[in-house]
Structures are given as structure tokens and as C-alpha cells.
Design a protein around this motif. Sequence first.
Motif, PDB file in Angstrom:
ATOM      1  N   GLU A  40       7.505  -1.781   5.387  1.00  0.00           N
ATOM      2  CA  GLU A  40       6.626  -0.995   6.223  1.00  0.00           C
ATOM      3  C   GLU A  40       5.892  -1.986   7.120  1.00  0.00           C
ATOM      4  O   GLU A  40       6.040  -3.187   6.984  1.00  0.00           O
ATOM      5  N   MET A  41       5.098  -1.511   7.994  1.00  0.00           N
ATOM      6  CA  MET A  41       4.434  -2.386   8.968  1.00  0.00           C
ATOM      7  C   MET A  41       3.529  -3.429   8.327  1.00  0.00           C
ATOM      8  O   MET A  41       3.252  -4.448   8.920  1.00  0.00           O
ATOM      9  N   ASP A  42       3.096  -3.217   7.097  1.00  0.00           N
ATOM     10  CA  ASP A  42       2.226  -4.197   6.454  1.00  0.00           C
ATOM     11  C   ASP A  42       2.888  -5.563   6.325  1.00  0.00           C
ATOM     12  O   ASP A  42       2.217  -6.587   6.353  1.00  0.00           O
ATOM     13  N   ILE A  43       4.213  -5.592   6.187  1.00  0.00           N
ATOM     14  CA  ILE A  43       4.910  -6.868   6.067  1.00  0.00           C
ATOM     15  C   ILE A  43       4.750  -7.684   7.349  1.00  0.00           C
ATOM     16  O   ILE A  43       4.548  -8.892   7.313  1.00  0.00           O
ATOM     17  N   VAL A  44       4.796  -7.031   8.479  1.00  0.00           N
ATOM     18  CA  VAL A  44       4.675  -7.706   9.769  1.00  0.00           C
ATOM     19  C   VAL A  44       3.204  -7.946  10.136  1.00  0.00           C
ATOM     20  O   VAL A  44       2.845  -9.007  10.626  1.00  0.00           O
ATOM     21  N   SER A  45       2.355  -6.971   9.867  1.00  0.00           N
ATOM     22  CA  SER A  45       0.959  -7.034  10.303  1.00  0.00           C
ATOM     23  C   SER A  45       0.047  -7.802   9.363  1.00  0.00           C
ATOM     24  O   SER A  45      -1.039  -8.214   9.761  1.00  0.00           O
ATOM     25  N   GLY A  46       0.450  -7.969   8.094  1.00  0.00           N
ATOM     26  CA  GLY A  46      -0.412  -8.627   7.121  1.00  0.00           C
ATOM     27  C   GLY A  46      -1.446  -7.695   6.506  1.00  0.00           C
ATOM     28  O   GLY A  46      -2.295  -8.130   5.740  1.00  0.00           O
ATOM     29  N   HIS A  54      -2.751  -4.325   4.175  1.00  0.00           N
ATOM     30  CA  HIS A  54      -2.479  -3.846   2.826  1.00  0.00           C
ATOM     31  C   HIS A  54      -1.423  -2.748   2.858  1.00  0.00           C
ATOM     32  O   HIS A  54      -1.405  -1.918   3.763  1.00  0.00           O
ATOM     33  N   SER A  55      -0.573  -2.732   1.842  1.00  0.00           N
ATOM     34  CA  SER A  55       0.436  -1.683   1.723  1.00  0.00           C
ATOM     35  C   SER A  55      -0.248  -0.347   1.441  1.00  0.00           C
ATOM     36  O   SER A  55      -1.228  -0.285   0.702  1.00  0.00           O
ATOM     37  N   GLY A  68      -2.004  -1.313  -1.750  1.00  0.00           N
ATOM     38  CA  GLY A  68      -3.039  -2.318  -1.536  1.00  0.00           C
ATOM     39  C   GLY A  68      -2.528  -3.743  -1.570  1.00  0.00           C
ATOM     40  O   GLY A  68      -3.256  -4.674  -1.253  1.00  0.00           O
ATOM     41  N   ALA A  69      -1.261  -3.935  -1.940  1.00  0.00           N
ATOM     42  CA  ALA A  69      -0.689  -5.284  -1.999  1.00  0.00           C
ATOM     43  C   ALA A  69      -0.596  -5.890  -0.600  1.00  0.00           C
ATOM     44  O   ALA A  69      -0.410  -5.173   0.388  1.00  0.00           O
ATOM     45  N   VAL A  70      -0.752  -7.197  -0.526  1.00  0.00           N
ATOM     46  CA  VAL A  70      -0.574  -7.923   0.735  1.00  0.00           C
ATOM     47  C   VAL A  70       0.435  -9.044   0.520  1.00  0.00           C
ATOM     48  O   VAL A  70       0.641  -9.497  -0.595  1.00  0.00           O
ATOM     49  N   LYS A  71       1.046  -9.467   1.601  1.00  0.00           N
ATOM     50  CA  LYS A  71       2.028 -10.559   1.565  1.00  0.00           C
ATOM     51  C   LYS A  71       3.078 -10.317   0.490  1.00  0.00           C
ATOM     52  O   LYS A  71       3.362 -11.166  -0.330  1.00  0.00           O
ATOM     53  N   ARG A  72       3.680  -9.143   0.514  1.00  0.00           N
ATOM     54  CA  ARG A  72       4.678  -8.801  -0.487  1.00  0.00           C
ATOM     55  C   ARG A  72       6.085  -9.039   0.047  1.00  0.00           C
ATOM     56  O   ARG A  72       6.284  -9.281   1.224  1.00  0.00           O
ATOM     57  N   SER A  73       7.032  -8.960  -0.847  1.00  0.00           N
ATOM     58  CA  SER A  73       8.431  -9.194  -0.496  1.00  0.00           C
ATOM     59  C   SER A  73       9.065  -7.951   0.108  1.00  0.00           C
ATOM     60  O   SER A  73       8.606  -6.830  -0.096  1.00  0.00           O
ATOM     61  N   VAL A 123       9.545   5.281  -3.669  1.00  0.00           N
ATOM     62  CA  VAL A 123       8.343   4.887  -2.938  1.00  0.00           C
ATOM     63  C   VAL A 123       7.430   6.100  -2.901  1.00  0.00           C
ATOM     64  O   VAL A 123       7.846   7.181  -2.494  1.00  0.00           O
ATOM     65  N   ASP A 124       6.188   5.899  -3.362  1.00  0.00           N
ATOM     66  CA  ASP A 124       5.250   7.020  -3.367  1.00  0.00           C
ATOM     67  C   ASP A 124       3.865   6.568  -2.931  1.00  0.00           C
ATOM     68  O   ASP A 124       3.581   5.386  -2.831  1.00  0.00           O
ATOM     69  N   SER A 125       3.054   7.552  -2.657  1.00  0.00           N
ATOM     70  CA  SER A 125       1.672   7.318  -2.256  1.00  0.00           C
ATOM     71  C   SER A 125       0.773   7.853  -3.364  1.00  0.00           C
ATOM     72  O   SER A 125       0.687   9.067  -3.550  1.00  0.00           O
ATOM     73  N   PRO A 126       0.147   6.960  -4.131  1.00  0.00           N
ATOM     74  CA  PRO A 126      -0.737   7.418  -5.199  1.00  0.00           C
ATOM     75  C   PRO A 126      -1.920   8.197  -4.630  1.00  0.00           C
ATOM     76  O   PRO A 126      -2.508   7.808  -3.620  1.00  0.00           O
TER      77      PRO A 126
END
Length: 94
Positions: free
Chosen positions: A70-76, A78-79, A32-37, A48-51
Amino acid sequence: MFPRLDPAQIARLAPLGRRRRADAGEVLWERGAVKRSLYVLLSGRIEVDSPAGDGDERITIQDAGQFTGEMDIVSGRHSVVRARAAAESDLLEI
């Protein structure tokens, strides 16, 4: 599927980030994190896991030379996964 960077590639990335240490068990980001490193592993391991409601589903374990992303870094968006240090780790955080 999970590429590994060679020392020359890591050296080119080094000016773009900062070195940091992660203790074993430390969560680097939650689902659910956004704008992460993005993290390049200099040493150690990241899991890396999926809760899920009935336990965590492991996606991968990454070690030295590999990087997170993952694509969230590029797309903005949520992870969709969580990452934590599976061992004491040295990271390049970008």
C-alpha cells in the motif's frame, strides 16, 4: 485492482528478497506498522483486513502470484491494515 505476477516477473524479483514460510494465522504486519516488507505470495493465501472496534473488515484475500503493498511502503506512513496468513504460505519477502 490486485495484479498477479507471472513466473518471469517473480524470478526477476527473487534476488531482491528472501524466501520465508508463514504458518496459518501468522500476522505479517499489524495496523500502524512502519517500514515493513513487501510480500510476493509464492503459494498460500494472505488475508488483509482493517481492524475495527466492532470486528475486522476484510479488504482482500490474496493468493499465489499476488503481492502485498500500500502507499505506506512508499510514503513511510503507518499501515492502515493488518495482514495475516490465511493458510500456510511460502513468501518472497522484499
